[in-house]
Design a protein around this motif. Sequence first.
Motif, PDB file in Angstrom:
ATOM      1  N   PHE A  29       0.642  -1.138   0.152  1.00 59.81           N
ATOM      2  CA  PHE A  29       0.037  -0.022   0.031  1.00 59.81           C
ATOM      3  C   PHE A  29       0.773   1.508  -0.196  1.00 59.81           C
ATOM      4  CE2 PHE A  29      -2.623   3.143   2.243  1.00 59.81           C
ATOM      5  CZ  PHE A  29      -3.637   3.471   1.278  1.00 59.81           C
ATOM      6  N   SER A  30       1.836   1.339   0.931  1.00 59.18           N
ATOM      7  CA  SER A  30       2.786   2.454   0.625  1.00 59.18           C
ATOM      8  C   SER A  30       3.350   2.739  -0.603  1.00 59.18           C
ATOM      9  CB  SER A  30       3.899   2.133   1.853  1.00 59.18           C
ATOM     10  OG  SER A  30       4.695   1.143   1.703  1.00 59.18           O
ATOM     11  N   LEU A  31       3.856   1.595  -1.114  1.00 64.28           N
ATOM     12  CA  LEU A  31       4.366   1.678  -2.667  1.00 64.28           C
ATOM     13  C   LEU A  31       3.322   2.321  -3.712  1.00 64.28           C
ATOM     14  CD1 LEU A  31       6.895   1.322  -4.331  1.00 64.28           C
ATOM     15  CD2 LEU A  31       6.133  -0.961  -4.847  1.00 64.28           C
ATOM     16  N   ALA A  32       2.058   1.750  -3.374  1.00 67.11           N
ATOM     17  CA  ALA A  32       1.108   2.402  -4.408  1.00 67.11           C
ATOM     18  C   ALA A  32       0.819   3.696  -4.063  1.00 67.11           C
ATOM     19  CB  ALA A  32      -0.400   1.546  -3.976  1.00 67.11           C
ATOM     20  N   ILE A  33       0.914   4.028  -2.761  1.00 66.49           N
ATOM     21  CA  ILE A  33       0.613   5.516  -2.257  1.00 66.49           C
ATOM     22  C   ILE A  33       1.874   6.492  -2.780  1.00 66.49           C
ATOM     23  CG2 ILE A  33       0.331   7.242  -0.696  1.00 66.49           C
ATOM     24  CD1 ILE A  33      -2.069   5.556  -1.013  1.00 66.49           C
ATOM     25  N   CYS A  34       2.798   5.985  -2.835  1.00 65.79           N
ATOM     26  CA  CYS A  34       4.029   6.794  -3.479  1.00 65.79           C
ATOM     27  C   CYS A  34       4.009   6.967  -4.868  1.00 65.79           C
ATOM     28  CB  CYS A  34       5.408   5.788  -3.400  1.00 65.79           C
ATOM     29  SG  CYS A  34       6.065   6.298  -1.509  1.00 65.79           S
ATOM     30  N   SER A  35       3.436   5.575  -5.690  1.00 69.42           N
ATOM     31  CA  SER A  35       3.041   5.990  -7.189  1.00 69.42           C
ATOM     32  C   SER A  35       2.072   6.963  -7.232  1.00 69.42           C
ATOM     33  CB  SER A  35       2.919   4.500  -7.482  1.00 69.42           C
ATOM     34  OG  SER A  35       3.832   3.554  -7.552  1.00 69.42           O
ATOM     35  N   PHE A  36       1.012   6.776  -6.491  1.00 71.22           N
ATOM     36  CA  PHE A  36      -0.049   7.811  -6.989  1.00 71.22           C
ATOM     37  C   PHE A  36       0.328   9.166  -6.459  1.00 71.22           C
ATOM     38  CE2 PHE A  36      -3.656  10.028  -4.487  1.00 71.22           C
ATOM     39  CZ  PHE A  36      -4.535  10.000  -5.552  1.00 71.22           C
ATOM     40  N   ILE A  37       1.287   9.408  -5.637  1.00 69.31           N
ATOM     41  CA  ILE A  37       1.659  10.901  -5.296  1.00 69.31           C
ATOM     42  C   ILE A  37       2.393  11.436  -6.449  1.00 69.31           C
ATOM     43  CG2 ILE A  37       2.963  12.526  -3.732  1.00 69.31           C
ATOM     44  CD1 ILE A  37       1.943  10.753  -1.352  1.00 69.31           C
ATOM     45  N   THR A  38       3.438  10.423  -7.039  1.00 72.93           N
ATOM     46  CA  THR A  38       4.248  10.782  -7.783  1.00 72.93           C
ATOM     47  C   THR A  38       3.494  11.116  -9.179  1.00 72.93           C
ATOM     48  OG1 THR A  38       6.145   9.425  -7.006  1.00 72.93           O
ATOM     49  CG2 THR A  38       6.212  10.115  -9.440  1.00 72.93           C
ATOM     50  N   SER A  39       2.333  10.445  -9.499  1.00 71.61           N
ATOM     51  CA  SER A  39       1.425  10.554 -10.502  1.00 71.61           C
ATOM     52  C   SER A  39       0.760  11.923 -10.278  1.00 71.61           C
ATOM     53  CB  SER A  39       0.338   9.443 -10.606  1.00 71.61           C
ATOM     54  OG  SER A  39      -0.468   9.637 -11.699  1.00 71.61           O
ATOM     55  N   LEU A  40       0.340  12.199  -9.250  1.00 76.39           N
ATOM     56  CA  LEU A  40      -0.402  13.870  -8.960  1.00 76.39           C
ATOM     57  C   LEU A  40       0.766  14.803  -9.343  1.00 76.39           C
ATOM     58  CD1 LEU A  40      -2.382  13.311  -5.870  1.00 76.39           C
ATOM     59  CD2 LEU A  40      -3.274  13.350  -8.171  1.00 76.39           C
ATOM     60  N   ILE A  41       1.944  14.562  -8.824  1.00 76.30           N
ATOM     61  CA  ILE A  41       2.980  15.809  -8.897  1.00 76.30           C
ATOM     62  C   ILE A  41       3.203  15.972 -10.586  1.00 76.30           C
ATOM     63  CG2 ILE A  41       5.439  16.205  -8.733  1.00 76.30           C
ATOM     64  CD1 ILE A  41       5.256  14.949  -6.102  1.00 76.30           C
ATOM     65  N   ASN A  57       5.959  25.691  -8.796  1.00 78.41           N
ATOM     66  CA  ASN A  57       5.259  26.521  -8.070  1.00 78.41           C
ATOM     67  C   ASN A  57       4.815  25.918  -6.775  1.00 78.41           C
ATOM     68  OD1 ASN A  57       3.453  28.436  -6.962  1.00 78.41           O
ATOM     69  ND2 ASN A  57       1.918  27.515  -8.211  1.00 78.41           N
ATOM     70  N   TRP A  58       5.871  26.299  -5.622  1.00 79.52           N
ATOM     71  CA  TRP A  58       5.830  25.735  -4.392  1.00 79.52           C
ATOM     72  C   TRP A  58       4.588  26.084  -3.461  1.00 79.52           C
ATOM     73  CZ3 TRP A  58       8.588  21.688  -3.564  1.00 79.52           C
ATOM     74  CH2 TRP A  58       9.589  21.496  -4.328  1.00 79.52           C
ATOM     75  N   SER A  59       3.554  25.820  -3.952  1.00 83.87           N
ATOM     76  CA  SER A  59       2.127  26.295  -3.441  1.00 83.87           C
ATOM     77  C   SER A  59       1.964  25.372  -2.279  1.00 83.87           C
ATOM     78  CB  SER A  59       0.948  26.257  -4.415  1.00 83.87           C
ATOM     79  OG  SER A  59       0.882  24.593  -4.676  1.00 83.87           O
ATOM     80  N   PRO A  60       1.271  25.506  -1.344  1.00 90.33           N
ATOM     81  CA  PRO A  60       0.791  24.654  -0.301  1.00 90.33           C
ATOM     82  C   PRO A  60       0.487  23.099  -0.724  1.00 90.33           C
ATOM     83  CG  PRO A  60      -0.478  26.880   0.246  1.00 90.33           C
ATOM     84  CD  PRO A  60       0.193  26.659  -1.254  1.00 90.33           C
ATOM     85  N   THR A  61      -0.240  22.942  -1.780  1.00 94.82           N
ATOM     86  CA  THR A  61      -0.561  21.630  -2.196  1.00 94.82           C
ATOM     87  C   THR A  61       0.694  20.937  -2.635  1.00 94.82           C
ATOM     88  OG1 THR A  61      -2.721  22.744  -3.023  1.00 94.82           O
ATOM     89  CG2 THR A  61      -1.960  20.487  -4.200  1.00 94.82           C
ATOM     90  N   MET A  62       1.436  21.656  -3.658  1.00 97.09           N
ATOM     91  CA  MET A  62       2.760  21.200  -4.076  1.00 97.09           C
ATOM     92  C   MET A  62       3.635  20.568  -2.721  1.00 97.09           C
ATOM     93  SD  MET A  62       4.407  19.864  -6.611  1.00 97.09           S
ATOM     94  CE  MET A  62       3.167  20.441  -7.814  1.00 97.09           C
ATOM     95  N   ILE A  63       3.886  21.543  -1.870  1.00 94.17           N
ATOM     96  CA  ILE A  63       4.519  21.210  -0.773  1.00 94.17           C
ATOM     97  C   ILE A  63       3.991  19.869   0.132  1.00 94.17           C
ATOM     98  CG2 ILE A  63       5.258  22.216   1.769  1.00 94.17           C
ATOM     99  CD1 ILE A  63       5.402  25.035   0.374  1.00 94.17           C
ATOM    100  N   GLY A  64       2.680  20.260   0.392  1.00 95.28           N
ATOM    101  CA  GLY A  64       2.012  18.890   0.768  1.00 95.28           C
ATOM    102  C   GLY A  64       2.081  17.664   0.316  1.00 95.28           C
ATOM    103  N   LEU A  65       2.252  17.515  -1.181  1.00 95.32           N
ATOM    104  CA  LEU A  65       2.338  16.260  -2.056  1.00 95.32           C
ATOM    105  C   LEU A  65       3.815  15.942  -1.861  1.00 95.32           C
ATOM    106  CD1 LEU A  65       0.634  17.200  -5.393  1.00 95.32           C
ATOM    107  CD2 LEU A  65       0.019  15.589  -3.892  1.00 95.32           C
ATOM    108  N   PHE A  66       4.952  16.785  -1.959  1.00 97.23           N
ATOM    109  CA  PHE A  66       6.153  16.431  -1.811  1.00 97.23           C
ATOM    110  C   PHE A  66       6.442  15.812  -0.180  1.00 97.23           C
ATOM    111  CE2 PHE A  66       7.494  18.160  -5.712  1.00 97.23           C
ATOM    112  CZ  PHE A  66       8.698  17.853  -5.837  1.00 97.23           C
ATOM    113  N   THR A  67       5.734  16.577   0.656  1.00100.77           N
ATOM    114  CA  THR A  67       5.833  15.972   2.025  1.00100.77           C
ATOM    115  C   THR A  67       5.294  14.734   2.274  1.00100.77           C
ATOM    116  OG1 THR A  67       5.734  18.241   2.977  1.00100.77           O
ATOM    117  CG2 THR A  67       5.237  16.411   4.424  1.00100.77           C
ATOM    118  N   GLY A  68       3.932  14.417   1.734  1.00 99.42           N
ATOM    119  CA  GLY A  68       3.473  13.255   1.652  1.00 99.42           C
ATOM    120  C   GLY A  68       4.343  12.107   1.024  1.00 99.42           C
ATOM    121  N   TYR A  69       4.954  12.241  -0.069  1.00100.85           N
ATOM    122  CA  TYR A  69       5.687  11.316  -0.799  1.00100.85           C
ATOM    123  C   TYR A  69       6.719  10.941   0.228  1.00100.85           C
ATOM    124  CZ  TYR A  69       8.753   9.304  -4.221  1.00100.85           C
ATOM    125  OH  TYR A  69       9.790   8.128  -4.470  1.00100.85           O
ATOM    126  N   VAL A  70       7.567  11.900   0.715  1.00101.41           N
ATOM    127  CA  VAL A  70       8.777  11.652   1.605  1.00101.41           C
ATOM    128  C   VAL A  70       8.402  10.795   2.677  1.00101.41           C
ATOM    129  CG1 VAL A  70      10.380  12.882   3.074  1.00101.41           C
ATOM    130  CG2 VAL A  70      10.135  13.720   0.711  1.00101.41           C
TER     131      VAL A  70
END
Length: 327
Positions: free
Chosen positions: A22-34, A215-228
């Motif tokens: 599941f964690s690998l799938a979520i990593c893939s999902f967040i990368t896809s969103l980015i 564009n380091w918006s709150p959404t983008m920062i959140g996506l990078f943080t979530g991926y990490v």
Amino acid sequence: MEIKGGTWRTLFLLLLGQLVSFSLAICSFITSLISDFGVDAPLTQSFFSYMLLALVYGPILLRRMKTLPIPWYRYLVLVFIDAGGNCLAIKAYQYSYITSINLLNSCTILTSFALGARYSFLQFVWVGTCMAGLTLGILSDSGSADVQDFSKRPLLGDTIIVAATFFFAFSNVGEEYCVKKKDRVEFIAMLGTFGMLVTGVQLTLFERKKIEAINWSPTMIGLFTGYVVVFLVFRTSAPFLIKMSGATMFNLSLLTTDVWAVIIRIFFYHQQVNWIYYLAFAIVAIGLIIYSVNEDSSDDVIAASTTEHTTQYEQLPGELIAGANLD
């Protein structure tokens, strides 16, 4: 009690395997969103991921204050390989779909098999079955490109992820050796430390302009943080699973990542998955099950053979002493 303990241990390993999946799938999902936001910075994603690993596990390793059982330069080589595969995998999301990328990640197991150099009839059947399934997966991509999404070039993305799997295969072989024969915490700490250094130098040389364009918006920062954070969960749980259960459970757990990927693509992206993909997934699953059964049987034979030879070796001195007494 032993049966109960064995049952609880099996359930724990199954849950741990699904945490890895599941964690690998979520990593893939967040990368896809980015990627959907037009951001193409695989080195930056990798750098922050390795940095968190170093920050969490580095102090634990320093507190131990002991000599490294594996030379640092071997970790450096392993990190170059792992970081290369990680960056290629992230890059693939610019061109292909989450389902195809996760399915083709199964090639990692094929390459690991080749590196292991363990060949039998059933294993040849397994390789042929998996290759047939992966080929169908690529064919499903060739006819499923979204006409409204001209940025997607599935075949190019599939080629990139296949290349990444060769890096992952070598990395997985080194990881299995480190966590089983040496020290799991040391491996993760050194992976994070050297990974941060390697990707930091690389992004300084090759990705500075891309970082400035983000564009380091709150959404983008959140996506990078979530991926990490999810990457930390994956890197923490995967070596633990390998150490406790071995490669078989790890490989089968990763297979269920494809199921999570299908769920994400259907319910979040509202995209239909080509029916050939389901056939490809089923074929790959059958191939992996064949391999798993055969691997367990091979391990049993090897263990029995080792025990037999050990027993014979231990009996030899007794027989010699008995013979001496008869004389």
